[in-house]
Design an enzyme around this catalytic site. Structure first.
Site, PDB file in Angstrom:
ATOM      1  N   GLN A  78       0.841  -1.199   0.000  1.00  0.00           N
ATOM      2  CA  GLN A  78       0.000   0.000   0.000  1.00  0.00           C
ATOM      3  C   GLN A  78       0.881   1.256   0.000  1.00  0.00           C
ATOM      4  OE1 GLN A  78      -3.245   0.819  -0.185  1.00  0.00           O
ATOM      5  NE2 GLN A  78      -3.998  -1.263  -0.424  1.00  0.00           N
ATOM      6  N   SER A  79       1.898   1.246  -0.834  1.00  0.00           N
ATOM      7  CA  SER A  79       2.918   2.300  -0.805  1.00  0.00           C
ATOM      8  C   SER A  79       2.451   3.617  -1.423  1.00  0.00           C
ATOM      9  CB  SER A  79       4.167   1.808  -1.549  1.00  0.00           C
ATOM     10  OG  SER A  79       5.075   2.860  -1.754  1.00  0.00           O
ATOM     11  N   ASN A  80       2.488   4.677  -0.621  1.00  0.00           N
ATOM     12  CA  ASN A  80       2.243   6.016  -1.152  1.00  0.00           C
ATOM     13  C   ASN A  80       3.329   6.398  -2.160  1.00  0.00           C
ATOM     14  OD1 ASN A  80      -0.023   6.641   0.622  1.00  0.00           O
ATOM     15  ND2 ASN A  80       1.492   6.771   2.258  1.00  0.00           N
ATOM     16  N   TYR A 101      -2.835   1.979  -8.336  1.00  0.00           N
ATOM     17  CA  TYR A 101      -1.824   1.416  -9.246  1.00  0.00           C
ATOM     18  C   TYR A 101      -2.476   0.995 -10.559  1.00  0.00           C
ATOM     19  CZ  TYR A 101       0.816   0.684  -4.834  1.00  0.00           C
ATOM     20  OH  TYR A 101       1.434   0.835  -3.612  1.00  0.00           O
TER      21      TYR A 101
END
Length: 331
Positions: A75-77, A116
């Site tokens: 869940q990378s910003n 994404y």
């Protein structure tokens, strides 16, 4: 500090605001809490990585790269914003996602994972937690090179000596705003993870006439390890800019009391903090970085760490899209 010699793109129109949180300050009986709204930064969903990417993408383009490869948690910003910047620059972007919590990845997850797909990443490679992420990105780079592309690898969180320049520049922006608004800030509170934001702020403040103590609330590493990581990047960035007056190691301060069970894992304090700011000021935090950092600030206030007449600046590093993947915690 002179950034004119360093290539830089522009993804945000003007400085992000500093706001006074009157309701939260009264609710907690002081000190006066201000917030730097870097959740308003440009690119899809905003957040602190945008400042780093202004320098990183410029460097990639300078090197005539046509493909970006980067990594982060599922869940990378950072991955969301790097992908967004690549789309803006009309170049490819491949993501390597680390499943830090076993069996936590779902291809149909919401939050950043959904974005994404909306942004149409050229590929997503999911690897187990603890993987050597540099090696995993290099594997993708070899595949890309075999297709005739020229890849540019951006490390976790964009946190190298180039990415850290984003927050060295931000420190200058903050100081100018505080001078214009005649606000004397006593402390800055920032999330600290991959360390680029924290190191950049320290460097920028250290080069200014208004050096404000910075307290990092760790979201992953224990205090000693995180302080070492920040100081190493601080030294590398100073060397990159040929700065002779180095920041003392004693200026690096990290608290590790608010990590909870681990990176990205929810805590009761984080849930309370997210709700408290939303319901008092109408501002959304995220559950991984700013939620835990606000928990730290609230706890420090309640334990009388600050004087009631202090003024504290909270760095809102964005990330609220991830909130939507944690819906069950707030319903």
């Amino acid at each position: 500090m002179d950034f004119k010699s360093v290539p830089r793109r522009a993804y945000t129109s003007g400085p992000t605001p500093i706001e006074y949180l009157e309701n939260l300050s009264k609710l907690l009986n002081g000190p006066d809490i201000f917030i730097k709204r870097d959740d308003y930064l440009g690119l899809a969903g905003g957040g602190n990585k945008t400042r780093k990417l202004e320098f990183l993408l410029a460097d990639a383009l300078k090197n005539k790269s046509d493909t970006i490869i980067t990594c982060g948690a599922v869940q990378s910003n950072h991955c969301r914003l790097t992908l967004s910047a690549a789309k803006k620059e009309k170049i490819d972007c491949h993501l390597v996602l680390e499943e830090r919590v076993p069996n936590s990845y779902s291809p149909t997850a919401t939050g950043n994972n959904l974005l994404y797909s909306v942004l149409d990443a050229d590929s997503k490679t999911v690897v187990p937690g603890g993987s050597d992420m540099i090696k995993e990105m290099e594997k993708v780079a070899k595949k890309v090179e075999a297709e005739g592309k020229k890849p540019y690898i951006i490390p976790m969180g964009g946190s190298n000596e180039i990415g850290a320049l984003g927050y060295a520049a931000c420190a200058e922006e903050i100081n100018l705003q505080l001078k214009e608004d005649q606000i004397d800030i006593d402390y800055i509170i920032t999330p600290t993870g991959s360390s680029g934001t924290h190191a950049g702020l320290l460097l920028g403040m250290g080069e200014s006439s208004r050096s404000i103590p910075i307290i990092g609330i760790s979201v992953n590493n224990q205090t000693k390890a995180q302080e070492e990581k920040i100081f190493k990047l601080l030294e590398q960035t100073s060397e990159y800019l040929n700065i002779e007056n180095r920041i003392e190691k004693s200026a690096v301060k990290v608290l590790d009391d608010y990590i909870g069970l681990g990176y990205s894992l929810p805590s009761d304090g984080m849930i309370e903090a997210v709700k408290l700011l939303a319901q008092s000021e109408g501002i959304l935090l995220d559950p991984v970085y700013t939620g835990k950092t606000m928990h730290g600030l609230i706890d420090l206030i309640r334990s009388a760490y600050f004087k009631t007449d202090d003024k504290v600046l909270f760095m809102h590093t964005g990330g609220s899209p991830a909130l939507f993947n944690y819906g069950s915690l707030f319903q």
